[in-house]
Design a protein around this motif. Structure first.
Motif, PDB file in Angstrom:
ATOM      1  N   ILE A 146       7.212  -6.305   1.650  1.00 38.92           N
ATOM      2  CA  ILE A 146       8.257  -5.690   2.469  1.00 38.92           C
ATOM      3  C   ILE A 146       9.501  -5.417   1.635  1.00 38.92           C
ATOM      4  CG2 ILE A 146       9.771  -6.040   4.465  1.00 38.92           C
ATOM      5  CD1 ILE A 146       7.459  -7.536   5.801  1.00 38.92           C
ATOM      6  N   GLU A 147       9.772  -6.260   0.656  1.00 35.71           N
ATOM      7  CA  GLU A 147      10.872  -5.998  -0.269  1.00 35.71           C
ATOM      8  C   GLU A 147      10.501  -4.874  -1.232  1.00 35.71           C
ATOM      9  OE1 GLU A 147      11.829  -9.641  -2.199  1.00 35.71           O
ATOM     10  OE2 GLU A 147      12.471 -10.638  -0.352  1.00 35.71           O
ATOM     11  N   ILE A 148       9.260  -4.875  -1.701  1.00 29.98           N
ATOM     12  CA  ILE A 148       8.823  -3.879  -2.681  1.00 29.98           C
ATOM     13  C   ILE A 148       8.854  -2.472  -2.100  1.00 29.98           C
ATOM     14  CG2 ILE A 148       6.826  -3.069  -4.013  1.00 29.98           C
ATOM     15  CD1 ILE A 148       6.110  -6.089  -4.346  1.00 29.98           C
ATOM     16  N   VAL A 149       8.418  -2.302  -0.839  1.00 36.08           N
ATOM     17  CA  VAL A 149       8.346  -0.956  -0.267  1.00 36.08           C
ATOM     18  C   VAL A 149       9.732  -0.310  -0.192  1.00 36.08           C
ATOM     19  CG1 VAL A 149       8.599  -1.493   2.201  1.00 36.08           C
ATOM     20  CG2 VAL A 149       7.134   0.407   1.483  1.00 36.08           C
ATOM     21  N   GLN A 150      10.766  -1.139  -0.119  1.00 39.90           N
ATOM     22  CA  GLN A 150      12.126  -0.591  -0.069  1.00 39.90           C
ATOM     23  C   GLN A 150      12.498   0.124  -1.363  1.00 39.90           C
ATOM     24  OE1 GLN A 150      13.528  -0.803   2.793  1.00 39.90           O
ATOM     25  NE2 GLN A 150      12.431  -2.479   3.767  1.00 39.90           N
ATOM     26  N   THR A 151      11.812  -0.197  -2.452  1.00 41.56           N
ATOM     27  CA  THR A 151      12.135   0.401  -3.751  1.00 41.56           C
ATOM     28  C   THR A 151      11.403   1.716  -3.984  1.00 41.56           C
ATOM     29  OG1 THR A 151      10.367  -0.723  -5.013  1.00 41.56           O
ATOM     30  CG2 THR A 151      12.425  -1.937  -4.655  1.00 41.56           C
ATOM     31  N   TYR A 152      10.548   2.115  -3.057  1.00 42.13           N
ATOM     32  CA  TYR A 152       9.756   3.342  -3.199  1.00 42.13           C
ATOM     33  C   TYR A 152      10.265   4.419  -2.250  1.00 42.13           C
ATOM     34  CZ  TYR A 152       6.072   1.433  -6.184  1.00 42.13           C
ATOM     35  OH  TYR A 152       5.370   0.908  -7.243  1.00 42.13           O
ATOM     36  N   ASP A 153      10.242   5.643  -2.709  1.00 44.47           N
ATOM     37  CA  ASP A 153      10.500   6.794  -1.848  1.00 44.47           C
ATOM     38  C   ASP A 153       9.195   7.257  -1.220  1.00 44.47           C
ATOM     39  OD1 ASP A 153      13.219   6.875  -2.499  1.00 44.47           O
ATOM     40  OD2 ASP A 153      12.819   8.075  -4.301  1.00 44.47           O
ATOM     41  N   GLY A 154       9.258   7.860  -0.063  1.00 43.66           N
ATOM     42  CA  GLY A 154       8.086   8.427   0.579  1.00 43.66           C
ATOM     43  C   GLY A 154       7.858   9.856   0.123  1.00 43.66           C
ATOM     44  N   PRO A 155       6.908  10.535   0.750  1.00 43.26           N
ATOM     45  CA  PRO A 155       6.093   9.953   1.813  1.00 43.26           C
ATOM     46  C   PRO A 155       4.821   9.284   1.268  1.00 43.26           C
ATOM     47  CG  PRO A 155       5.619  12.287   1.632  1.00 43.26           C
ATOM     48  CD  PRO A 155       6.682  11.989   0.608  1.00 43.26           C
ATOM     49  N   PHE A 156       4.303   8.349   2.068  1.00 43.55           N
ATOM     50  CA  PHE A 156       2.973   7.795   1.845  1.00 43.55           C
ATOM     51  C   PHE A 156       2.028   8.415   2.868  1.00 43.55           C
ATOM     52  CE2 PHE A 156       5.669   4.382   0.130  1.00 43.55           C
ATOM     53  CZ  PHE A 156       5.129   4.321  -1.148  1.00 43.55           C
ATOM     54  N   ASP A 157       0.822   8.697   2.433  1.00 40.51           N
ATOM     55  CA  ASP A 157      -0.166   9.322   3.308  1.00 40.51           C
ATOM     56  C   ASP A 157      -0.995   8.299   4.074  1.00 40.51           C
ATOM     57  OD1 ASP A 157       0.371  12.059   2.261  1.00 40.51           O
ATOM     58  OD2 ASP A 157      -0.387  11.159   0.416  1.00 40.51           O
ATOM     59  N   VAL A 158      -1.229   7.146   3.436  1.00 36.59           N
ATOM     60  CA  VAL A 158      -1.964   6.051   4.073  1.00 36.59           C
ATOM     61  C   VAL A 158      -1.261   4.747   3.726  1.00 36.59           C
ATOM     62  CG1 VAL A 158      -4.159   4.830   4.314  1.00 36.59           C
ATOM     63  CG2 VAL A 158      -4.151   7.295   3.879  1.00 36.59           C
ATOM     64  N   VAL A 159      -1.109   3.882   4.712  1.00 36.78           N
ATOM     65  CA  VAL A 159      -0.532   2.551   4.520  1.00 36.78           C
ATOM     66  C   VAL A 159      -1.503   1.535   5.106  1.00 36.78           C
ATOM     67  CG1 VAL A 159       1.349   1.000   5.173  1.00 36.78           C
ATOM     68  CG2 VAL A 159       1.847   3.388   4.581  1.00 36.78           C
ATOM     69  N   LEU A 160      -1.750   0.467   4.356  1.00 42.61           N
ATOM     70  CA  LEU A 160      -2.589  -0.620   4.857  1.00 42.61           C
ATOM     71  C   LEU A 160      -1.740  -1.865   5.035  1.00 42.61           C
ATOM     72  CD1 LEU A 160      -5.424  -1.784   5.554  1.00 42.61           C
ATOM     73  CD2 LEU A 160      -5.583  -2.471   3.140  1.00 42.61           C
ATOM     74  N   LEU A 161      -1.743  -2.420   6.241  1.00 43.49           N
ATOM     75  CA  LEU A 161      -1.078  -3.690   6.514  1.00 43.49           C
ATOM     76  C   LEU A 161      -2.100  -4.812   6.424  1.00 43.49           C
ATOM     77  CD1 LEU A 161       1.100  -2.813   9.661  1.00 43.49           C
ATOM     78  CD2 LEU A 161       1.596  -2.406   7.247  1.00 43.49           C
TER      79      LEU A 161
END
Length: 222
Positions: free
Chosen positions: A118-133
């Motif tokens: 959750i901290e790491i995703v903040q450092t990335y710009d979108g968009p993402f096409d698929v996300v796995l939780l």
């Protein structure tokens, strides 16, 4: 596995119909069986690959990657300029994932991130096409909210363990979604029920359930 919900016969057919596993995936499956390490398995892995292809995925983000099993399925569906971001709190598991990706010839598609997803995703710009939780179940809602602004129309959010896994009880999840006042249940069961309740009413999302493996909630950004 959801053996009481999805028969071994159905699971076997799903694995047989799905994409052929390569040598690396077979090794990963053997490792998971030997060590009792939870993975999505080939039945769900084939769906991950198919769903990524169906939306012409270029970028994939995983909240929790273990030793890279699901990410490897995604990587096989990406073009040579694609990207899959693996996140893992266990540095040893992440290093194992890196070794598998190197040997499978798909390391150039991967970003290996050690730490809290959750901290790491903040450092990335979108968009993402698929996300796995596939991180802590009581943080699924937090993970969804952290990434929802980095999705495009047509992006998919896939939540593993939407039915069962470890202390998650399918009947408890059902009751938590259907009954008021809510019955007592494990933290993980409550986390999954909270996520399903949250995402099924989230604006601009539509959600359904893929009842294979331990259950995958599939949400599309409208």
């Amino acid at each position: 596995m959801t053996d009481d919900l999805v028969t071994e016969t159905v699971s076997g057919i799903a694995a047989a119909v799905g994409p052929e596993r390569d040598e690396i995936l077979r090794e990963m499956d053997e490792r998971a069986d030997r060590e009792g390490f939870p993975t999505v398995g080939p039945q769900v892995g084939g769906w991950l690959s198919l769903l990524a292809r169906a939306v012409d995925a270029e970028r994939v983000f995983e909240f929790g990657s273990g030793f890279g099993y699901s990410a490897y399925w995604f990587a096989r569906a990406l073009d040579s300029d694609g990207e899959v971001v693996l996140t893992e709190i266990d540095a040893d598991e992440l290093e194992v994932a890196r070794e598998y990706f190197d040997r499978g010839g798909v390391a150039d598609l991967a970003q290996f991130e050690h730490g809290d997803a959750i901290e790491i995703v903040q450092t990335y710009d979108g968009p993402f096409d698929v996300v796995l939780l596939d991180n802590e179940k009581d943080r699924y809602v937090e993970a969804f909210e952290a990434v929802r602004g980095k999705l495009r129309e047509g992006s998919l959010v896939l939540a593993d363990n939407a039915v069962t896994a470890g202390s998650i009880d399918a009947e408890d999840v059902h009751r938590l979604l259907a009954e008021e006042p809510r019955p007592a249940a494990s933290e993980s069961s409550v986390g999954i029920a909270n996520y399903l309740d949250h995402v099924r009413t989230a604006e601009n999302f539509e959600t359904s359930l893929l009842p294979l493996g331990e259950g995958v909630a599939v949400s599309v950004r409208l």
